[in-house]
Design a protein around this motif. Structure first.
Motif: not given
Length: 269
Positions: A33-42, A135-142, A178-188
């Motif tokens: 989470k330090l290298l790849y924080p939550e806002p990377i994806f939609a 997410g690491l590969s998803a970012k590369f694909l984008k 964009d890829w959509v992050d389904l596991s963002q902690p702002i959601y339960e």
């Protein structure tokens, strides 16, 4: 009958099994989470949630119309192995997204081409056989894209193939949305299942990281395993596994990270 992973499934079918004399590998490493924080994806705020009481009707409709990603993908070619398989390297985290792009291209009636996730993982890891997360590969694909097997040798980690020609070919298969992050902690946390189910019932492929499995796979369909019990049908990246690569997850695993590829997301080229 579909292959089902449940709590009593033997470990030798799940953890680096030997299939037809070949050792399968996993390779998932938890997200840093330090290298790849939550806002990377939609965020998943634009996903239309399908309530649980509608799941049965949606599942039945997909089966009746043969309209799920699985159905469409299986009709795309007569090749005996349509999906991408990682061979003996720990690159599942690139194959889960690579297979998602392959499925999306099929859904969009784009030409069937065999993309090469080994190129993605090898470039990111500088040729090393190292784990990662979807997410690491998803970012590369984008950012860069993914080449076809014609521009990167199948299952090769030789980064000498990282040429301008390869990069130009990879750019043809960029994820343009964009890829959509389904596991963002702002959601339960209990929303994760509903988000994944909603994506798959709307034919949006998802890359799913299971920490307990140490493995990343492509989710392609939401299924009713038995009355009142549901789960994702996944496309694994292990040749000879499950039902021609497909299997249903009924095991009490949690999804650590998940990204979904938007329906309009792949290049038409």
């Amino acid at each position: 009958m579909p292959f089902v992973i449940h709590d009593s499934t033997p470990n030798d079918l799940l953890y680096d099994p030997v299939i037809d004399g070949h050792q399968m590998r996993r390779g998932l490493v938890s997200r840093n989470k330090l290298l790849y924080p939550e806002p990377i994806f939609a965020p998943p705020s634009e996903i239309i949630l399908i309530p649980r009481h509608e799941w049965d009707a949606r599942i039945d409709e997909q089966e009746e119309r043969q309209s799920s990603l699985e159905h469409i993908f299986n009709k795309a070619t007569n090749l005996p192995v349509k999906f991408l398989h990682q061979n003996g390297h720990g690159y599942c985290w690139a194959y889960s997204t690579g297979n998602a792009v392959m499925m999306l291209r099929t859904l969009n009636n784009q030409p069937y081409v065999r993309l090469n996730p080994h190129a993605v993982a090898a470039v990111i890891k500088k040729g090393r056989d190292e784990g990662g997360w979807c997410g690491l590969s998803a970012k590369f694909l984008k950012d860069v894209g993914i080449p076809t097997e014609a521009f990167w040798k199948v299952h090769s980690r030789d980064i000498g193939q990282d040429t301008p020609g390869m990069r130009a070919n990879a750019a043809l298969h960029k994820v343009t949305e964009d890829w959509v992050d389904l596991s963002q902690p702002i959601y339960e946390q209990n929303m994760a299942e509903e988000l994944i189910a909603s994506c798959l019932l709307q034919n949006t492929p998802c890359s799913l990281d299971y920490d307990e499995w140490g493995h990343s796979v492509c989710g392609c369909r939401w299924v009713r395993i038995e009355k009142g019990s549901y789960g994702p049908r996944i496309l694994n990246s292990w040749l000879g596994w499950g039902d021609n690569g497909f299997g249903d997850i009924q095991r009490s695993w949690t999804v650590d990270s998940a990204v979904a590829l938007r329906v309009t997301g792949a290049s038409p080229v």
